[in-house]
Write an enzyme that holds these catalytic residues in place. Structure first.
Site, PDB file in Angstrom:
ATOM      1  CG  HIS A  83       0.144  -7.242   7.262  1.00  0.00           C
ATOM      2  ND1 HIS A  83       0.374  -6.158   6.444  1.00  0.00           N
ATOM      3  CD2 HIS A  83       0.910  -7.049   8.366  1.00  0.00           C
ATOM      4  CE1 HIS A  83       1.246  -5.353   7.015  1.00  0.00           C
ATOM      5  NE2 HIS A  83       1.587  -5.870   8.193  1.00  0.00           N
ATOM      6  CG  HIS A 103       6.397  -4.483  11.802  1.00  0.00           C
ATOM      7  ND1 HIS A 103       6.291  -3.336  11.073  1.00  0.00           N
ATOM      8  CD2 HIS A 103       5.385  -5.283  11.397  1.00  0.00           C
ATOM      9  CE1 HIS A 103       5.272  -3.438  10.240  1.00  0.00           C
ATOM     10  NE2 HIS A 103       4.701  -4.602  10.410  1.00  0.00           N
ATOM     11  NE  ARG A 130      15.170  12.908 -14.202  1.00  0.00           N
ATOM     12  CZ  ARG A 130      15.752  12.143 -15.111  1.00  0.00           C
ATOM     13  NH1 ARG A 130      16.720  11.324 -14.780  1.00  0.00           N
ATOM     14  NH2 ARG A 130      15.366  12.203 -16.385  1.00  0.00           N
ATOM     15  CB  CYS A 163      10.360  14.949 -11.155  1.00  0.00           C
ATOM     16  SG  CYS A 163      11.229  14.877 -12.734  1.00  0.00           S
ATOM     17  CE1 TYR A 223      12.987  17.823 -15.804  1.00  0.00           C
ATOM     18  CE2 TYR A 223      15.271  18.268 -16.370  1.00  0.00           C
ATOM     19  CZ  TYR A 223      14.312  17.441 -15.824  1.00  0.00           C
ATOM     20  OH  TYR A 223      14.677  16.247 -15.297  1.00  0.00           O
TER      21      TYR A 223
HETATM   22  C1  HEM Z   1       0.990  -3.671  11.484  1.00  0.00           C
HETATM   23  C2  HEM Z   1       2.971  -8.098  11.230  1.00  0.00           C
HETATM   24  C3  HEM Z   1       5.120  -6.910   7.019  1.00  0.00           C
HETATM   25  C4  HEM Z   1       3.363  -2.389   7.427  1.00  0.00           C
HETATM   26  C5  HEM Z   1       1.353  -4.977  11.777  1.00  0.00           C
HETATM   27  C6  HEM Z   1       0.929  -5.696  12.946  1.00  0.00           C
HETATM   28  C7  HEM Z   1       1.457  -6.944  12.875  1.00  0.00           C
HETATM   29  C8  HEM Z   1       2.234  -7.003  11.657  1.00  0.00           C
HETATM   30  C9  HEM Z   1       1.276  -8.088  13.860  1.00  0.00           C
HETATM   31  C10 HEM Z   1       0.057  -5.142  14.077  1.00  0.00           C
HETATM   32  C11 HEM Z   1       0.975  -4.649  15.173  1.00  0.00           C
HETATM   33  C12 HEM Z   1       0.257  -3.973  16.317  1.00  0.00           C
HETATM   34  O1  HEM Z   1      -0.606  -3.126  16.044  1.00  0.00           O
HETATM   35  O2  HEM Z   1       0.613  -4.267  17.448  1.00  0.00           O
HETATM   36  C13 HEM Z   1       3.701  -8.169  10.064  1.00  0.00           C
HETATM   37  C14 HEM Z   1       4.392  -9.348   9.595  1.00  0.00           C
HETATM   38  C15 HEM Z   1       4.966  -9.010   8.391  1.00  0.00           C
HETATM   39  C16 HEM Z   1       4.669  -7.608   8.127  1.00  0.00           C
HETATM   40  C17 HEM Z   1       4.440 -10.694  10.329  1.00  0.00           C
HETATM   41  C18 HEM Z   1       5.772  -9.875   7.451  1.00  0.00           C
HETATM   42  C19 HEM Z   1       5.588 -11.163   7.304  1.00  0.00           C
HETATM   43  C20 HEM Z   1       4.889  -5.561   6.788  1.00  0.00           C
HETATM   44  C21 HEM Z   1       5.464  -4.778   5.727  1.00  0.00           C
HETATM   45  C22 HEM Z   1       4.971  -3.496   5.866  1.00  0.00           C
HETATM   46  C23 HEM Z   1       4.087  -3.485   6.995  1.00  0.00           C
HETATM   47  C24 HEM Z   1       6.430  -5.311   4.666  1.00  0.00           C
HETATM   48  C25 HEM Z   1       5.248  -2.220   5.082  1.00  0.00           C
HETATM   49  C26 HEM Z   1       5.664  -2.096   3.886  1.00  0.00           C
HETATM   50  C27 HEM Z   1       2.540  -2.362   8.524  1.00  0.00           C
HETATM   51  C28 HEM Z   1       1.790  -1.199   8.952  1.00  0.00           C
HETATM   52  C29 HEM Z   1       1.114  -1.579  10.122  1.00  0.00           C
HETATM   53  C30 HEM Z   1       1.457  -2.958  10.382  1.00  0.00           C
HETATM   54  C31 HEM Z   1       1.771   0.162   8.242  1.00  0.00           C
HETATM   55  C32 HEM Z   1       0.230  -0.688  10.963  1.00  0.00           C
HETATM   56  C33 HEM Z   1      -1.197  -0.753  10.537  1.00  0.00           C
HETATM   57  C34 HEM Z   1      -2.058   0.169  11.390  1.00  0.00           C
HETATM   58  O3  HEM Z   1      -1.562   1.203  11.807  1.00  0.00           O
HETATM   59  O4  HEM Z   1      -3.195  -0.197  11.618  1.00  0.00           O
HETATM   60  N1  HEM Z   1       2.160  -5.798  11.005  1.00  0.00           N
HETATM   61  N2  HEM Z   1       3.901  -7.137   9.162  1.00  0.00           N
HETATM   62  N3  HEM Z   1       4.072  -4.745   7.532  1.00  0.00           N
HETATM   63  N4  HEM Z   1       2.301  -3.402   9.390  1.00  0.00           N
HETATM   64 FE1  HEM Z   1       3.098  -5.261   9.282  1.00  0.00          FE
HETATM   65  N1  MTE Z   2      21.176  17.717  -9.363  1.00  0.00           N
HETATM   66  C1  MTE Z   2      22.224  17.092  -9.923  1.00  0.00           C
HETATM   67  N2  MTE Z   2      23.467  17.500  -9.601  1.00  0.00           N
HETATM   68  N3  MTE Z   2      22.053  16.055 -10.790  1.00  0.00           N
HETATM   69  C2  MTE Z   2      20.788  15.625 -11.146  1.00  0.00           C
HETATM   70  O1  MTE Z   2      20.666  14.670 -11.924  1.00  0.00           O
HETATM   71  N4  MTE Z   2      18.343  15.979 -10.907  1.00  0.00           N
HETATM   72  C3  MTE Z   2      17.367  17.057 -10.727  1.00  0.00           C
HETATM   73  C4  MTE Z   2      17.502  17.686  -9.353  1.00  0.00           C
HETATM   74  N5  MTE Z   2      18.886  17.990  -9.069  1.00  0.00           N
HETATM   75  C5  MTE Z   2      19.652  16.290 -10.585  1.00  0.00           C
HETATM   76  C6  MTE Z   2      19.906  17.337  -9.657  1.00  0.00           C
HETATM   77  C7  MTE Z   2      15.978  16.672 -10.922  1.00  0.00           C
HETATM   78  S1  MTE Z   2      15.407  16.619 -12.518  1.00  0.00           S
HETATM   79  C8  MTE Z   2      15.118  16.496  -9.863  1.00  0.00           C
HETATM   80  S2  MTE Z   2      13.479  16.183 -10.112  1.00  0.00           S
HETATM   81  C9  MTE Z   2      15.612  16.552  -8.471  1.00  0.00           C
HETATM   82  O2  MTE Z   2      17.006  16.779  -8.390  1.00  0.00           O
HETATM   83  C10 MTE Z   2      15.304  15.254  -7.752  1.00  0.00           C
HETATM   84  O3  MTE Z   2      15.771  15.300  -6.440  1.00  0.00           O
HETATM   85  P1  MTE Z   2      15.791  13.973  -5.570  1.00  0.00           P
HETATM   86  O4  MTE Z   2      16.532  12.909  -6.333  1.00  0.00           O
HETATM   87  O5  MTE Z   2      16.421  14.331  -4.275  1.00  0.00           O
HETATM   88  O6  MTE Z   2      14.342  13.585  -5.390  1.00  0.00           O
HETATM   89 MO    MO Z   3      13.169  16.237 -12.539  1.00  0.00          MO
END
Ligand code: HEM
Ligand code: MTE
Ligand code: MO
Length: 467
Positions: A40, A65, A139, A186, A322
């Site tokens: 990947h 993607h 949170r 938090c 807190y």
């Molecule tokens: C880049 C395929 C899942 C994050 C790419 C690229 C391919 C690819 C072919 C290169 C694209 C290009 O540059 O033209 C796939 C396939 C996946 C998969 C087939 C699943 C089977 C994921 C998932 C994530 C992810 C689940 C994130 C949680 C990224 C990132 C890049 C990337 C961040 C860019 C990397 C860079 O900027 O160099 N992927 N991907 N991919 N993929 Fe995936």
């Molecule tokens: N406001 C309400 N009404 N109820 C909550 O439980 N959690 C607080 C605050 N504001 C809370 C809240 C706490 S402890 C945090 S750290 C932040 O919301 C988290 O914000 P987020 O869930 O948007 O990241």
């Molecule tokens: Mo929090």
């Protein structure tokens, strides 16, 4: 033509490790991508976040993607289709107060399901300067209320002789719209490191109870001024009440000093937008407080009421939680009235790459992370050590340059450095310095406290070096 093999979501879910093979879905199609994981381009660890489940929520974050050659690669690994969903599994008991909670992004690492508390994994946390809404840490102390934007009203209690306001969303939109980038953290961020030293009471947060968004809304000072409030009361506080409540009807609440609320430069917002979108339900739809530089607990979500009071909020979360204490204080001796409520947070930083326990290549290592300080203090430097703190190098700061005294958002940082020759392992450490020259303590021991808050010791990551 043969009919495709059918798989249940459960079967797909059970294929999420190298031992079982790695399956993913896109639409109704099922793929076995075991062989592709190490190929990947975005790295194996990112792909693994989707293992056993749908790709859509991840690909929505990475538009790279949306290209035909990516789809072609995936197509090679197709093994079948999803069978029509087993509906019984999704029926929830109506007596469950959390039954109406929103659906969450599968990348989130869940620390508690009810109430929902979750953080983005380190691989995603610092990928973007602005945290995408679906993976912003959450949170909640209570079930998420389901509020109707048309009937929503914000009650602002006026001063004696002034006028109370009852604001609809449209009324709130009439105030000048103010937009700022603010990091929310938090008080319990990095609590799990305190737990490792000595047990504490609280959720096991890693280093992801922190995120950054562009927030837009009305300034609290403008709304308070319209209600007739002035900065005359001494020692006064602005109290906020959420529309989320426990079974006894007690709402979430918190307060901040009136001086901060009235100061236009403090930029306290009644926010209705997060990264250009209406607030997501988990983050306070339709209106929340955003208090730049101040602990997350005061950023009250689902805001229902604002009032100016002589005393701090009587809420449990203001008075009985807190707060910070000496390491010598335990649950038998703690006196919550003796400590001030946490408002501004201390300087903080953490490493998001590489991960603890990872094996890295010899040659060069890239270390990445975030750094932030409370009260608008800007991060001026991040130091990184590869040898447990004996020698240091200065990391490069990325992200938006911050205004002096109004540095509300984090800096991302990175360091590229040669892996010292002959090393089999590295103890990587980071620490930040803010513009008041506040620094982080080197270990947890002197800052340990029974509730596990304010955990900001040097962040340490231990990695192995591939031979
Ligand atoms: C880049 C395929 C899942 C994050 C790419 C690229 C391919 C690819 C072919 C290169 C694209 C290009 O540059 O033209 C796939 C396939 C996946 C998969 C087939 C699943 C089977 C994921 C998932 C994530 C992810 C689940 C994130 C949680 C990224 C990132 C890049 C990337 C961040 C860019 C990397 C860079 O900027 O160099 N992927 N991907 N991919 N993929 Fe995936
Ligand atoms: N406001 C309400 N009404 N109820 C909550 O439980 N959690 C607080 C605050 N504001 C809370 C809240 C706490 S402890 C945090 S750290 C932040 O919301 C988290 O914000 P987020 O869930 O948007 O990241
Ligand atoms: Mo929090």
């Amino acid at each position: 033509e043969e009919s495709p093999r059918l798989y249940t979501r459960e079967e797909v879910r059970s294929h999420s490790s190298p031992e079982t093979g790695i399956w993913v879905t896109l639409g109704s199609e099922v793929f076995d991508v075991t062989e592709f994981v190490d190929l990947h381009p975005g790295g194996p660890s990112k792909l693994m976040l989707a293992a056993g489940g749908p790709l859509e929520p991840f690909w929505a974050l990475y538009a790279v993607h949306n290209q035909s050659h990516v789809r072609e690669i995936l197509a090679q690994y197709k093994i079948g289709e999803l069978s029509p969903d087993d509906k019984a599994a999704s029926i929830l008991k109506t007596s469950d107060p959390y039954a109406d909670d929103p659906i969450r992004h599968p990348a989130l690492k869940v620390n508690s399901q009810r109430p929902f508390n979750a953080e983005p994994p380190p691989e995603l946390l610092t990928e973007n300067y602005i945290t995408p809404n679906p993976i912003f840490f959450t949170r909640n102390h209570l079930p998420v209320p389901n509020l109707d934007p048309d009937t929503y009203r914000l009650h602002v209690v006026g001063p004696p002789g002034g006028q109370s306001l009852c604001l609809s969303l449209d009324d709130l939109y009439q105030f000048p719209k103010h937009e700022i980038t603010v990091t929310l953290q938090c008080a319990g961020n990095r609590r799990s490191e305190m737990t490792r030293f000595k047990e504490v009471r609280g959720l096991e947060w890693s280093a992801g109870a922190i995120s950054t968004a562009r927030w837009a809304g009305a300034r609290l000072c403008d709304v308070l001024a319209q209600a007739g409030h002035q900065l005359s009361e001494t020692e006064a506080h602005v109290c906020f009440e959420g529309l989320d409540s426990d079974p006894t009807g007690t709402a979430y609440g918190a307060s901040i000093p009136l001086a901060r609320a009235m100061d236009p430069e403090a930029e306290v917002l009644l926010a209705y937008e997060m990264n250009g979108q209406p607030l997501p339900r988990d983050h306070g739809f339709p209106v929340r407080v955003v208090v730049p530089g101040v602990v997350g607990a005061r950023h009250v979500k689902w805001l229902g009421k604002v009032s100016v009071e002589p005393e701090e909020s009587y809420s449990h979360w203001q008075r009985r939680d807190y707060k910070g204490f000496s390491p010598c204080v335990d649950w038998d001796t703690v006196d919550f009235d003796s400590a001030p409520s946490i408002q501004e947070l201390p300087v903080q930083s953490a490493i998001t790459q590489p991960k603890d326990g990872e094996t890295i290549e010899s040659g060069e290592v890239t270390v990445k992370g975030y750094a932030w300080s409370g009260g608008g203090r800007a991060v001026v430097r991040v130091d990184v050590s590869l040898d447990g703190g004996l020698t240091w190098q200065v990391a490069e700061l990325d992200g938006e340059e911050q205004h002096a005294r109004k540095a509300w958002a984090w800096r991302l940082w990175q360091l590229q450095a040669p892996v010292p020759a002959g090393k089999k392992e590295l103890n990587i450490v980071c620490k930040a310095v803010d513009d008041s020259y506040n620094v982080q303590p080197d270990t947890v021991a002197p800052i340990w406290n029974l509730r596990g808050v304010l955990s900001n010791a040097w962040h340490r990551v231990h990695v192995h070096v591939a031979p």
